[in-house]
Design an enzyme around this catalytic site. Structure first.
Site, PDB file in Angstrom:
ATOM      1  N   SER A  12      28.009  28.002  47.025  1.00 27.07           N
ATOM      2  CA  SER A  12      27.709  28.979  45.984  1.00 27.07           C
ATOM      3  C   SER A  12      27.404  28.255  44.675  1.00 27.07           C
ATOM      4  CB  SER A  12      28.884  29.936  45.785  1.00 27.07           C
ATOM      5  OG  SER A  12      29.972  29.263  45.184  1.00 27.07           O
ATOM      6  N   ASP A  81      42.356  29.568  44.986  1.00 27.69           N
ATOM      7  CA  ASP A  81      41.961  29.853  46.367  1.00 27.69           C
ATOM      8  C   ASP A  81      42.677  28.966  47.378  1.00 27.69           C
ATOM      9  OD1 ASP A  81      40.138  31.746  45.469  1.00 27.69           O
ATOM     10  OD2 ASP A  81      38.471  30.312  45.400  1.00 27.69           O
ATOM     11  N   THR A 122      36.812  45.513  43.138  1.00 25.43           N
ATOM     12  CA  THR A 122      37.462  44.203  43.239  1.00 25.43           C
ATOM     13  C   THR A 122      37.942  44.004  44.667  1.00 25.43           C
ATOM     14  OG1 THR A 122      39.295  42.783  42.531  1.00 25.43           O
ATOM     15  CG2 THR A 122      39.664  45.158  42.451  1.00 25.43           C
ATOM     16  N   SER A 124      40.360  41.824  45.341  1.00 29.38           N
ATOM     17  CA  SER A 124      41.682  41.205  45.213  1.00 29.38           C
ATOM     18  C   SER A 124      42.781  42.266  45.254  1.00 29.38           C
ATOM     19  CB  SER A 124      41.753  40.434  43.890  1.00 29.38           C
ATOM     20  OG  SER A 124      43.089  40.157  43.522  1.00 29.38           O
ATOM     21  N   ARG A 144      33.182  41.994  47.754  1.00 27.89           N
ATOM     22  CA  ARG A 144      33.266  40.656  48.313  1.00 27.89           C
ATOM     23  C   ARG A 144      32.024  39.843  47.964  1.00 27.89           C
ATOM     24  NH1 ARG A 144      35.575  39.497  52.826  1.00 27.89           N
ATOM     25  NH2 ARG A 144      34.992  37.411  52.139  1.00 27.89           N
ATOM     26  N   ASN A 146      30.360  35.729  46.575  1.00 26.28           N
ATOM     27  CA  ASN A 146      30.498  34.833  45.433  1.00 26.28           C
ATOM     28  C   ASN A 146      30.201  35.600  44.146  1.00 26.28           C
ATOM     29  OD1 ASN A 146      27.602  34.733  44.892  1.00 26.28           O
ATOM     30  ND2 ASN A 146      27.448  33.419  46.698  1.00 26.28           N
ATOM     31  N   VAL A 147      30.395  34.982  43.006  1.00 27.19           N
ATOM     32  CA  VAL A 147      30.281  35.721  41.743  1.00 27.19           C
ATOM     33  C   VAL A 147      28.877  36.285  41.532  1.00 27.19           C
ATOM     34  CG1 VAL A 147      32.194  34.593  40.574  1.00 27.19           C
ATOM     35  CG2 VAL A 147      29.913  33.553  40.472  1.00 27.19           C
ATOM     36  N   THR A 149      26.770  37.277  43.908  1.00 23.39           N
ATOM     37  CA  THR A 149      26.636  38.426  44.805  1.00 23.39           C
ATOM     38  C   THR A 149      27.407  39.623  44.276  1.00 23.39           C
ATOM     39  OG1 THR A 149      26.375  36.969  46.721  1.00 23.39           O
ATOM     40  CG2 THR A 149      27.037  39.252  47.159  1.00 23.39           C
ATOM     41  N   ARG A 150      28.616  39.380  43.768  1.00 25.47           N
ATOM     42  CA  ARG A 150      29.420  40.488  43.257  1.00 25.47           C
ATOM     43  C   ARG A 150      28.782  41.112  42.015  1.00 25.47           C
ATOM     44  NH1 ARG A 150      34.751  38.064  42.032  1.00 25.47           N
ATOM     45  NH2 ARG A 150      33.956  36.048  42.705  1.00 25.47           N
TER      46      ARG A 150
END
Length: 245
Positions: A12, A81, A122, A124, A144, A146-147, A149-150
């Site tokens: 990513s 992570d 989110t 999380s 869900r 990577n940043v 994509t989110r």
């Protein structure tokens, strides 16, 4: 310094930024390096919440295997992570100076929804639980990827906002103007810190990485992760008692 240190990372944009940061610091010290990017299961399986996958270290497992198999020498991770127990033979070699620890809300439109009914995204469980505690009338949906994509999913859906770690967006210049700091939300242990792991028997690489270690960040994140480890152990003991009943 004839050995080339192979740096393993997810592919990513954020993970590559982190890997290149470590690469530059090693190069500045005179070490030769090479970046090797791989996809983790956490990046591939995007249609299920993380807690349903039942895998510890879903974002780190692929790189752990690559290290053990000798395909890479080190791996660079967002420290939040990384499981508190590393695989046998792999050790924490350096913790870089910590960045912003806060979670932020990236929102669309205005913030009126905070006083009414809103939909927040989110993936999380930690963020979900704290958001619902503060805003019990809101809907929280899974998010869900990577940043990048989110952020794209946030723009494509009719959600009011999504929760991100500030450090990740800041590192790749993706933090928009329409955000607020969630200073009431307890961040993940070690959030904002980057960690580099290596094989325990690779003295050359361990010596190189020791020069990148930021002692203050190492101490703070150690305390936070020990707290998380204790919580996890007590939860496991509690579950075991329930199973015996």
């Amino acid at each position: 310094m004839s050995k080339t240190i192979r740096i393993g990372t997810r592919d990513s944009e954020l993970a590559l930024w982190q890997a290149h940061t470590v690469q530059k610091q090693l190069n500045d010290l005179g070490y030769k390096t090479e970046i090797i990017a791989v996809k983790s299961q956490g990046d591939i399986i995007l249609d299920k919440p993380l807690y349903e996958l039942g895998i510890t270290g879903i974002f780190t497992k692929t790189l752990d295997i690559a290290m053990i198999n000798g395909q890479v020498d080190i791996a660079v991770h967002s420290m939040k992570d990384v499981p508190t127990a590393l695989p046998q033979g792999i050790v924490q070699a350096a913790v870089l100076e910590r960045a912003n620890i806060l979670d932020i809300l990236v929102y669309k439109g205005n913030l009126d929804f905070l006083e009414e009914h809103g939909t927040i995204a989110t993936g999380s469980l930690r963020r979900q639980a704290q958001w619902w505690n503060k805003y019990p009338k809101h809907t929280v949906v899974d998010l869900r990827g990577n940043v990048n994509t989110r952020m794209q999913k946030l723009n494509e859906n009719d959600w009011n906002g999504a929760v991100f770690a500030a450090a990740g967006l800041e590192r790749i210049n993706l933090k928009p103007k329409n955000y607020i700091n969630l200073d009431w939300m307890i961040p993940a242990p070690a959030q904002g810190a980057m960690v580099v792991v290596a094989m325990a028997n690779d003295n050359f690489t361990l010596d190189a990485l020791s020069q990148l270690n930021h002692i203050e960040t190492e101490i703070c994140t150690y305390i936070e992760r020990q707290f998380l480890k204790t919580l996890g152990r007590r939860f496991a003991q509690r579950q075991l008692r329930y199973c015996k009943v």
